[in-house]
Design a protein around this motif. Sequence first.
Motif, PDB file in Angstrom:
ATOM      1  N   GLN A 156       1.279  -1.080   0.156  1.00  0.00           N
ATOM      2  CA  GLN A 156      -0.221   0.098   0.095  1.00  0.00           C
ATOM      3  C   GLN A 156       0.896   1.327   0.195  1.00  0.00           C
ATOM      4  O   GLN A 156       0.467   2.326  -0.132  1.00  0.00           O
ATOM      5  CB  GLN A 156      -0.878   0.083   1.658  1.00  0.00           C
ATOM      6  N   GLY A 157       2.148   1.444   0.304  1.00  0.00           N
ATOM      7  CA  GLY A 157       2.376   2.288   0.887  1.00  0.00           C
ATOM      8  C   GLY A 157       3.299   2.567  -0.339  1.00  0.00           C
ATOM      9  O   GLY A 157       3.794   4.079  -1.276  1.00  0.00           O
ATOM     10  N   ILE A 158       4.007   1.864  -1.809  1.00  0.00           N
ATOM     11  CA  ILE A 158       3.994   1.881  -2.922  1.00  0.00           C
ATOM     12  C   ILE A 158       3.268   3.020  -3.774  1.00  0.00           C
ATOM     13  O   ILE A 158       3.754   3.558  -4.433  1.00  0.00           O
ATOM     14  CB  ILE A 158       4.832   0.731  -3.522  1.00  0.00           C
ATOM     15  N   ASP A 159       1.886   2.927  -3.352  1.00  0.00           N
ATOM     16  CA  ASP A 159       1.191   3.949  -4.472  1.00  0.00           C
ATOM     17  C   ASP A 159       1.103   4.956  -3.771  1.00  0.00           C
ATOM     18  O   ASP A 159       1.042   6.197  -4.588  1.00  0.00           O
ATOM     19  CB  ASP A 159      -0.212   3.300  -3.548  1.00  0.00           C
ATOM     20  N   ILE A 160       2.043   5.384  -2.646  1.00  0.00           N
ATOM     21  CA  ILE A 160       2.219   6.752  -2.499  1.00  0.00           C
ATOM     22  C   ILE A 160       3.105   7.285  -3.843  1.00  0.00           C
ATOM     23  O   ILE A 160       2.971   8.593  -4.264  1.00  0.00           O
ATOM     24  CB  ILE A 160       3.086   6.964  -1.665  1.00  0.00           C
ATOM     25  N   PHE A 161       4.050   7.160  -5.330  1.00  0.00           N
ATOM     26  CA  PHE A 161       4.980   7.496  -4.998  1.00  0.00           C
ATOM     27  C   PHE A 161       4.887   6.709  -6.168  1.00  0.00           C
ATOM     28  O   PHE A 161       5.825   7.009  -7.276  1.00  0.00           O
ATOM     29  CB  PHE A 161       6.450   7.630  -4.726  1.00  0.00           C
ATOM     30  N   LYS A 162       4.056   5.337  -7.142  1.00  0.00           N
ATOM     31  CA  LYS A 162       4.842   5.011  -8.154  1.00  0.00           C
ATOM     32  C   LYS A 162       4.272   5.075  -9.038  1.00  0.00           C
ATOM     33  O   LYS A 162       4.640   5.046 -10.369  1.00  0.00           O
ATOM     34  CB  LYS A 162       3.741   3.479  -7.845  1.00  0.00           C
ATOM     35  N   ASN A 163       3.148   6.267  -8.925  1.00  0.00           N
ATOM     36  CA  ASN A 163       2.841   7.188 -10.514  1.00  0.00           C
ATOM     37  C   ASN A 163       3.524   7.927 -11.085  1.00  0.00           C
ATOM     38  O   ASN A 163       3.266   8.884 -11.802  1.00  0.00           O
ATOM     39  CB  ASN A 163       1.060   7.264 -10.419  1.00  0.00           C
ATOM     40  N   TYR A 179      11.508   6.245  -0.571  1.00  0.00           N
ATOM     41  CA  TYR A 179      11.170   5.149  -1.376  1.00  0.00           C
ATOM     42  C   TYR A 179      11.569   3.803  -1.907  1.00  0.00           C
ATOM     43  O   TYR A 179      10.619   2.764  -2.217  1.00  0.00           O
ATOM     44  CB  TYR A 179      10.221   6.284  -2.127  1.00  0.00           C
ATOM     45  N   GLY A 180      13.103   4.672  -2.402  1.00  0.00           N
ATOM     46  CA  GLY A 180      13.295   3.200  -3.876  1.00  0.00           C
ATOM     47  C   GLY A 180      13.457   2.242  -2.699  1.00  0.00           C
ATOM     48  O   GLY A 180      13.623   0.786  -2.935  1.00  0.00           O
ATOM     49  N   TRP A 181      13.809   2.560  -1.714  1.00  0.00           N
ATOM     50  CA  TRP A 181      14.003   0.830  -0.208  1.00  0.00           C
ATOM     51  C   TRP A 181      12.602   0.425  -0.260  1.00  0.00           C
ATOM     52  O   TRP A 181      12.313  -0.595   0.461  1.00  0.00           O
ATOM     53  CB  TRP A 181      15.109   1.487   0.687  1.00  0.00           C
ATOM     54  N   ASN A 182      11.409   1.380   0.030  1.00  0.00           N
ATOM     55  CA  ASN A 182      10.456   0.594  -0.195  1.00  0.00           C
ATOM     56  C   ASN A 182      10.133  -0.102  -1.632  1.00  0.00           C
ATOM     57  O   ASN A 182       9.565  -0.982  -1.217  1.00  0.00           O
ATOM     58  CB  ASN A 182       9.512   1.656   0.190  1.00  0.00           C
ATOM     59  N   LEU A 215       9.773  -4.465  12.990  1.00  0.00           N
ATOM     60  CA  LEU A 215       9.490  -3.324  12.842  1.00  0.00           C
ATOM     61  C   LEU A 215       8.755  -2.680  13.989  1.00  0.00           C
ATOM     62  O   LEU A 215       7.922  -2.885  14.741  1.00  0.00           O
ATOM     63  CB  LEU A 215       8.877  -4.088  11.469  1.00  0.00           C
ATOM     64  N   ASP A 216       8.339  -1.667  13.480  1.00  0.00           N
ATOM     65  CA  ASP A 216       7.836  -0.367  14.482  1.00  0.00           C
ATOM     66  C   ASP A 216       6.165  -0.207  13.890  1.00  0.00           C
ATOM     67  O   ASP A 216       6.403   1.169  14.006  1.00  0.00           O
ATOM     68  CB  ASP A 216       8.561   1.265  14.737  1.00  0.00           C
ATOM     69  N   TYR A 217       5.995  -0.817  15.043  1.00  0.00           N
ATOM     70  CA  TYR A 217       4.387  -0.792  14.670  1.00  0.00           C
ATOM     71  C   TYR A 217       3.523  -0.392  15.156  1.00  0.00           C
ATOM     72  O   TYR A 217       3.727   0.246  16.494  1.00  0.00           O
ATOM     73  CB  TYR A 217       3.538  -2.820  14.594  1.00  0.00           C
ATOM     74  N   CYS A 218       2.612   1.314  15.105  1.00  0.00           N
ATOM     75  CA  CYS A 218       2.554   2.226  15.511  1.00  0.00           C
ATOM     76  C   CYS A 218       0.848   1.972  16.482  1.00  0.00           C
ATOM     77  O   CYS A 218       0.935   2.325  17.651  1.00  0.00           O
ATOM     78  CB  CYS A 218       2.162   2.934  14.273  1.00  0.00           C
ATOM     79  N   ASN A 245       5.142   3.471  10.683  1.00  0.00           N
ATOM     80  CA  ASN A 245       6.053   3.684   9.974  1.00  0.00           C
ATOM     81  C   ASN A 245       6.751   1.923   9.191  1.00  0.00           C
ATOM     82  O   ASN A 245       7.383   2.206   8.459  1.00  0.00           O
ATOM     83  CB  ASN A 245       8.041   3.916  10.551  1.00  0.00           C
ATOM     84  N   GLU A 246       5.563   1.011   9.541  1.00  0.00           N
ATOM     85  CA  GLU A 246       5.967  -0.377   9.847  1.00  0.00           C
ATOM     86  C   GLU A 246       5.985  -0.321   7.770  1.00  0.00           C
ATOM     87  O   GLU A 246       6.506  -1.069   7.322  1.00  0.00           O
ATOM     88  CB  GLU A 246       4.832  -0.577   9.518  1.00  0.00           C
ATOM     89  N   PHE A 247       5.073   0.757   6.629  1.00  0.00           N
ATOM     90  CA  PHE A 247       4.867   0.497   5.861  1.00  0.00           C
ATOM     91  C   PHE A 247       5.658   1.210   5.073  1.00  0.00           C
ATOM     92  O   PHE A 247       6.884   0.384   3.894  1.00  0.00           O
ATOM     93  CB  PHE A 247       4.070   1.213   4.682  1.00  0.00           C
ATOM     94  N   LYS A 248       7.202   1.879   5.528  1.00  0.00           N
ATOM     95  CA  LYS A 248       9.061   1.918   5.113  1.00  0.00           C
ATOM     96  C   LYS A 248       9.527   0.961   5.104  1.00  0.00           C
ATOM     97  O   LYS A 248      10.470   0.926   4.311  1.00  0.00           O
ATOM     98  CB  LYS A 248       9.149   3.176   5.886  1.00  0.00           C
ATOM     99  N   ALA A 249       9.230   0.785   6.493  1.00  0.00           N
ATOM    100  CA  ALA A 249       9.768  -1.156   6.405  1.00  0.00           C
ATOM    101  C   ALA A 249      11.286  -0.950   5.959  1.00  0.00           C
ATOM    102  O   ALA A 249      12.183  -0.259   6.714  1.00  0.00           O
ATOM    103  CB  ALA A 249       9.896  -2.316   4.833  1.00  0.00           C
ATOM    104  N   ALA A 250      11.831  -1.330   4.957  1.00  0.00           N
ATOM    105  CA  ALA A 250      12.992  -1.345   4.152  1.00  0.00           C
ATOM    106  C   ALA A 250      14.253   0.248   4.441  1.00  0.00           C
ATOM    107  O   ALA A 250      15.359  -0.061   4.773  1.00  0.00           O
ATOM    108  CB  ALA A 250      13.563  -1.814   3.242  1.00  0.00           C
TER     109      ALA A 250
END
Length: 359
Positions: A156-163, A179-182, A215-218, A245-250
């Motif tokens: 879902q986090g990738i949807d922020i920047f994928k387009n 975001y590249g690491w996401n 992971l830093d689960y909020c 922050n968990e969607f940022k993960a990597a």
Amino acid sequence: MKLKISVFIIAVFFGLTACKSALPTVTANPKTPKDFATNFLIKEQIPGMSVSVLKHGDLVWSEGFGYANIAKKIKVRPDETQFRIASISKPISAVCMATLIDAKLIDLDSSVYAYLPTYPKKKYDFTIRQVGGHTAGIRHYKNSEFLLNEPLTITQGIDIFKNDTLLFKPQSNYKYSTYGWNLLSEVTQTVAKTPFDTYTKNVIFSPLKMLNTCLDYCNTDIPNRTLFYRKNENGKIELGSPVCNEFKAAGGGFISTSEDLIKFGNEIIHPTLISETVLSELLTPQILDSGKNTHYGVGFSVGLSKNKTPRFGHSGGGVGASTLLLIYPEEEVVISIVTNLSNVPVYDLGNQLEALFLN
């Protein structure tokens, strides 16, 4: 007068008694690691900090300073208190991905589309290595994205920047991008056929006995996780904004202790989880088409120590987090610094500790 004011601020801030011996004090001529760390804590008005140093495989110094929770006066413990490590997540995730490179399941110089064929097409193709080295042209945060407080999955986090379009032709420039690491965490979990946090635990944290890293689960109660602080516009310490922050993960989603990070740093000096060949790829700085050195490999900053020997690692900054991991393979030294305050110049202390321990 300035010193007295600083001590007074720290005394009130930490909720200490008026007893003079209870106050943290500045050492005029610091000589020991504790002297430098205490001076740094006072100068920057840091609520809580943990510092650990490993040399030749031995934990030679590890100490907590201040509080994980000011109101409850919960003291920092270097083996237990979990801080947001922010972008130190990137080198950890690079080694995680490297296990799949060793297994011949990922090729650093293959297109990202070889692993994520449905990712929106861009004007230019770009490789795993370019994404991991911030030369692919993927953008970083903009506006208030850094403060997103919604428990998204990695996908879902990738949807922020994928387009969004690429910022430049890959390898023509360097632009730091969490975001590249996401995107690379999505590659990793897709290829491993295992959720990213589970795979990282299985191949990194469990083997290295990094038992306090996750992971830093909020929306999860994590008992040893510190609270996260910031300075407001008046310089007063207050709780930072709640974020997920968990969607940022990597890219910046893990919490850890200073002692767990030391274990990871030692793995870079004496690799057991990945081959030396692949590790060397991660630690080799990328060169732009112009010939300029980026001083960044795949998930690792690459530089030189005061001895002109290799220095690898990463810094991190987030809401209630300023962190640093420094690794010196030739001297077999690892330094980790984690704090629970935003915008702290952690390299100031890192460089002081480097001068003490690299001899």
